[in-house]
Design an enzyme around this catalytic site. Structure first.
Site, short mmCIF file in Angstrom:
data_model
loop_
_atom_site.label_atom_id
_atom_site.label_comp_id
_atom_site.label_asym_id
_atom_site.label_seq_id
_atom_site.Cartn_x
_atom_site.Cartn_y
_atom_site.Cartn_z
N HIS A 1 16.72 14.01 27.17
CA HIS A 1 15.82 15.12 26.83
C HIS A 1 16.40 16.46 27.26
O HIS A 1 17.01 16.58 28.32
CB HIS A 1 14.40 14.89 27.36
CG HIS A 1 14.26 14.76 28.83
ND1 HIS A 1 14.10 15.85 29.65
CD2 HIS A 1 14.23 13.68 29.65
CE1 HIS A 1 13.96 15.43 30.90
NE2 HIS A 1 14.05 14.13 30.94
N ASP B 1 18.21 15.69 35.63
CA ASP B 1 17.06 15.33 34.79
C ASP B 1 16.78 16.44 33.79
O ASP B 1 16.01 17.34 34.10
CB ASP B 1 15.84 15.08 35.69
CG ASP B 1 14.63 14.60 34.90
OD1 ASP B 1 14.80 14.18 33.75
OD2 ASP B 1 13.52 14.65 35.44
N GLU C 1 10.04 16.36 27.04
CA GLU C 1 9.75 15.07 27.69
C GLU C 1 8.85 15.30 28.90
O GLU C 1 7.94 14.53 29.17
CB GLU C 1 11.05 14.38 28.12
CG GLU C 1 10.86 12.96 28.63
CD GLU C 1 10.58 12.85 30.13
OE1 GLU C 1 10.14 11.79 30.57
OE2 GLU C 1 10.77 13.84 30.86
N GLU C 2 9.13 16.39 29.64
CA GLU C 2 8.51 16.54 30.96
C GLU C 2 7.02 16.83 30.91
O GLU C 2 6.27 16.35 31.75
CB GLU C 2 9.21 17.65 31.75
CG GLU C 2 10.68 17.36 32.07
CD GLU C 2 10.87 16.26 33.09
OE1 GLU C 2 9.90 15.65 33.54
OE2 GLU C 2 12.04 16.01 33.45
N ASP D 1 18.18 8.64 30.85
CA ASP D 1 17.30 9.57 31.59
C ASP D 1 17.03 9.05 32.99
O ASP D 1 15.92 9.13 33.49
CB ASP D 1 15.99 9.76 30.80
CG ASP D 1 15.08 10.81 31.46
OD1 ASP D 1 15.59 11.65 32.22
OD2 ASP D 1 13.86 10.77 31.21
N HIS E 1 13.24 16.96 39.81
CA HIS E 1 12.16 17.95 39.74
C HIS E 1 12.15 18.92 40.93
O HIS E 1 11.08 19.33 41.37
CB HIS E 1 10.78 17.27 39.63
CG HIS E 1 10.62 16.42 38.42
ND1 HIS E 1 9.46 15.74 38.11
CD2 HIS E 1 11.48 16.13 37.40
CE1 HIS E 1 9.61 15.08 36.98
NE2 HIS E 1 10.82 15.29 36.53
ZN LIG Z 1 13.90 13.01 32.64
#
Ligand SMILES: [Zn+2]
Length: 377
Positions: free
Chosen positions: A196, A208, A242-243, A270, A340
Site C-alpha cells: 500500500h 509500512d 490501507e491505513e 505488508d 506507525h
Molecule cells: Zn501496512
C-alpha cells in the site's frame, strides 16, 4: 514506472477519508508536571481548544474497565493493556474509545500497541460506535502508561490536560497506482502483486509500507530489465488508503470485478521488508501443493516456507471473491517496534534483506504467471 518501461501505467480513482491530526499534546498536571509524548489515533475527534483537563483512571483490560466502570465517569480512561499479539492488542486501539465512552469517560488513552518501546508513541486507525458519544482517543508510550499505573497504585491522584486539534473533512480523490507487464500468451490472466502506497503521517512509512510497495515495483522492473515476459500478465498495484479505510482495496475489487475470475493469484507485501522466510497462502489444497513446489526455488535464501493461511489487508476483498492470495512472510521480530511511529524511517531498511524480499516476490510472481498450467482454485 513509465521510465522503467512498464506497461499500462495508470492511476485508478479512489475516494479516501480525510483526517487531519492538528496540534496535539498531553500534559501531566498532578502528581507532578511533565509533558507526555502522545499521538492522536486516526479518525479521532479533537478536544475543545483549551483541552480536556480530567482525572485519569488506569485499567489493564476491558474486563477491568467493566469491573471499575462506575469510577470511569467524567474521567480520562487509560487502557494500559500489555502487548500479546498485534491482532489481539490492537483491539484497544480500534474500539477503546467506544468502551471508555460507554463507561462515561470524557476521553481515552491507550498504551501504544508494541512489544518494545524507546518512549515512542504509535498511532493507527480507531473507530466509533453510533450508540455512544465520540470522545478523543490517543496513544501514549509504554513507559508512561506504566508510570501512570504505578502512580495510581501508590494512591496518587493523576490529572492530565489533553489537547487535540484533530478533525475530519469530506472525502478527497486519491488513486491506486497500477503498472503491468502484459502476458504474451494469456494477457487476460493476471497475477496481482503489491503493497500500500499510503502511510501514517508520522515517520516516513518506510517499513509500512514503502518497503513492500517498492519491492513489488522492483519485481516488475527487474523482469522488464531482464527481458522476461511471462505467459500471463503481472500487475503491480500500490493500493491507496490501507491505513484508514481500505478504500483502495475496495475500489480495485469494484473496478476489476468482471476480471476477477481471471485473477490467478494475488500477492501482498505488508509485513515489513525484513529477512523473508516464505509465504502464507490461502487457496485450494491442489494450489497449495503447487505453491510449495515453487517455494523450493527459494530454499537457497531461506525463503521457501509456505504456510497455510495468509494474504493481506489490500487483497482481502478480492480474496473474498475467490482469488487465491498470499502474503510475504518475514522475520517479524522488529516490525512493531517501528510500525506507525516517527521511527518508521528509511534507515531501518536493510538493503540486503529488502533485496531478498524482492527475490522471493519475483520468483513467486514470475513462476505463477509463466508456468504452463493455471494455478487451480
Ligand atoms: Zn501496512
Amino acid at each position: 514506472m513509465e521510465k522503467d518501461g512498464l506497461e499500462n501505467v495508470r492511476g485508478e480513482p479512489v475516494l479516501v477519508p480525510h483526517w487531519i491530526r492538528g496540534e496535539e499534546s498531553l500534559e501531566l498536571v498532578t502528581p507532578r508536571r511533565m509533558s507526555l509524548p502522545m499521538l492522536g489515533l486516526g479518525g479521532s475527534v479533537g478536544t475543545p481548544p483549551e483541552g480536556i483537563r480530567a482525572e485519569v483512571l488506569v485499567v489493564s483490560s476491558f474486563d477491568e474497565l467493566a469491573l471499575r466502570g462506575d469510577q470511569a465517569k467524567g474521567k480520562i480512561v487509560l487502557l494500559n493493556a500489555p502487548f500479546t499479539s498485534y491482532g489481539q492488542t490492537v483491539t484497544y486501539r480500534v474500539v477503546g474509545a467506544v468502551a471508555a465512552a460507554r463507561a462515561g469517560a470524557v476521553a481515552s488513552l491507550i498504551r501504544s500497541v508494541t512489544p518494545f518501546s524507546m518512549r515512542t508513541p504509535h498511532t493507527g486507525q480507531m473507530r466509533y460506535d453510533p450508540s455512544v458519544p465520540e470522545i478523543p482517543h490517543a496513544a501514549i508510550t509504554v513507559e508512561d502508561a506504566d508510570m501512570l499505573k504505578r502512580m495510581q497504585e501508590r494512591g496518587e491522584r493523576i490529572e492530565v490536560t489533553l489537547k487535540m486539534g484533530a478533525r475530519r473533512l469530506p472525502d478527497v480523490p486519491s488513486r491506486n497506482v497500477v503498472a503491468e507487464i502484459v502476458g504474451w500468451e494469456r494477457p487476460e490472466q493476471v497475477v496481482v502483486l503489491g503493497g500500500h502506497i499510503d502511510s501514517w503521517d508520522v515517520g516516513q512509512g518506510a517499513m509500512d509500507d514503502g518497503g513492500g510497495s517498492v519491492a513489488a515495483w522492483e519485481v516488475v522492473r527487474l523482469m522488464h530489465a531482464l527481458g522476461l515476459r511471462p505467459r500471463r500478465t503481472v500487475r503491480v498495484v500500490l493500493w491507496a488508503n490501507e491505513e484508514n479505510g481500505l478504500r483502495g482495496a475496495y475500489a480495485y475489487r469494484d473496478i476489476h470485478r468482471a476480471e476477477l475470475a481471471d485473477h490467478v493469484l494475488a500477492i501482498e507485501s505488508d509485513a515489513g521488508v525484513f529477512k523473508p522466510v516464505g509465504f502464507g497462502f490461502t487457496g485450494s489444497d491442489e494450489a497449495l501443493r503447487m505453491i510449495e513446489e515453487i517455494g523450493t526455488l527459494l530454499d537457497r535464501i531461506g525463503a521457501g516456507t509456505i504456510t497455510r493461511g495468509g494474504g493481506g489487508a489490500d487483497i482481502g476483498p478480492i480474496m473474498r471473491e475467490g482469488v487465491p492470495g498470499m502474503g510475504l512472510s518475514v522475520d517479524g521480530e522488529k516490525y512493531f517496534w517501528y510500525h506507525h511511529t516517527d521511527a518508521d524511517t528509511i534507515d531501518k531498511l536493510d538493503p540486503r534483506e529488502m533485496a531478498e524480499c524482492v527475490a522471493a516476490l519475483a520468483v513467486m510472481a514470475y513462476v505463477a504467471a509463466d508456468m504452463p498450467e493455471l494455478l487451480p482454485r
